[in-house]
Write an enzyme that holds these catalytic residues in place. Structure first.
Site, PDB file in Angstrom:
ATOM      1  N   SER A 185       0.865  -1.181   0.000  1.00 28.02           N
ATOM      2  CA  SER A 185       0.000   0.000   0.000  1.00 28.02           C
ATOM      3  C   SER A 185       0.895   1.221   0.000  1.00 28.02           C
ATOM      4  CB  SER A 185      -0.885   0.012   1.250  1.00 28.02           C
ATOM      5  OG  SER A 185      -1.490   1.282   1.449  1.00 28.02           O
TER       6      SER A 185
ATOM      7  N   TYR B 169      -3.149  -0.387   9.888  1.00 27.70           N
ATOM      8  CA  TYR B 169      -3.025  -0.750   8.474  1.00 27.70           C
ATOM      9  C   TYR B 169      -1.656  -0.349   7.938  1.00 27.70           C
ATOM     10  CZ  TYR B 169      -4.194  -1.377   3.567  1.00 27.70           C
ATOM     11  OH  TYR B 169      -4.202  -1.800   2.254  1.00 27.70           O
TER      12      TYR B 169
END
Length: 281
Positions: free
Chosen positions: A138, A151
């Site tokens: 990500s 995250y």
């Protein structure tokens, strides 16, 4: 400009590919694209939908025994393994200022340790085939956004795991990390429900572009270490790696403006951020 020798790809026909998170938005689209191109694709997912255009095995990546059994079945179906795409992952509200609870542990368990478990179960097959591991990381692995610490931490740790794996297996296995920004999918639902939506802080990317970048990475003859999915993403990646203080200031300024505008109004988990940035609680 793309240099031809860097863009050479393996013929997808007959390539044996395992995709985790295969019933989700990205995993399903990737598996369908590869299968349509002639690859042999098997997926793993906690809850297979049942209508995927390729076989998907039920697998809880947080369970050691389940991973071992599902990977063994997948390798039998495929007859070996050329490419592993570690795509399974979840998000959720997790501000850094609060002690880690179940939500934080769940994200680390799936995004980091689930990736580790599946990869370890595939190592022998990948070495035998001189194969490829693709980590769907990500942008937050290099440029953290607020209110989603778990995250970002899990994806940054995934990249660290990929770096170690590359050093250990690099003589026989290519290891690449792909860094998409946000894609519209159910992964954002829990964050939105908690009032911590990052709309305005992260630009959504077209699904097709992200899937295309993962596909190119999976099939590249010469694996690239780090792959961004858009030109904007490439700029952000460069700045985050080389000018992190600048990106911190940009993100902090955007957060302050959103808090002051009432973007997190009524969100209990953002109360501290709102108060410190002079916003509406």
């Amino acid at each position: 400009m793309t240099l031809p020798f860097l863009d050479r790809r393996h013929d997808p026909r007959g390539r044996r590919v395992l995709v985790t998170g295969a019933s989700g938005t990205i995993g399903r689209a990737l598996g369908e694209r590869l299968a349509r191109a002639g690859a042999h694709v098997v997926g793993l997912d906690l809850r297979p939908a049942g209508d995927e255009p390729f076989p998907v095995l039920a697998c809880d990546v947080t369970d050691d025994a389940a991973v071992a059994a599902a990977v063994a079945e997948a390798l039998t179906l495929l007859g070996g393994l050329d490419v592993l795409v570690n795509n399974a992952g979840i998000g959720g509200p997790a501000p850094a200022e609060y002690a880690p609870g179940d939500e934080v542990r769940r994200q680390l368990e799936i995004n980091l340790l689930g990736t580790w478990r599946v990869t370890a179960a595939c190592v022998d097959a990948l070495v035998a085939a001189r194969g490829r591991v693709v980590m769907v990381a990500s942008r937050m692995a290099v440029m953290q956004l607020p209110l989603a610490a778990a995250y970002g931490a899990s994806k940054r740790a995934m990249v660290a795991y990929a770096d170690a794996l590359r050093l250990e297996l690099g003589t026989h296995v290519g290891v690449s990390c792909v860094y998409p920004s946000a894609v519209r999918s159910p992964i954002h639902d829990s964050t939105r429900a908690a009032g911590l939506s990052l709309e305005g802080m992260s630009v959504y990317e077209p699904l097709d572009g992200v899937v295309g970048a993962i596909e190119r990475t999976a099939l590249a003859v010469r694996p690239r270490r780090d792959v961004t999915t858009t030109r904007k993403g490439a700029v952000e990646f460069f700045l985050a790696r080389h000018l992190p203080a600048l990106t911190d200031r940009i993100v902090a300024r955007t957060l302050s403006a959103r808090a002051a505008a009432g973007a997190f109004e009524g969100a209990a988990l953002a109360a501290g951020v709102v108060e410190r940035n002079g916003g509406r609680a």
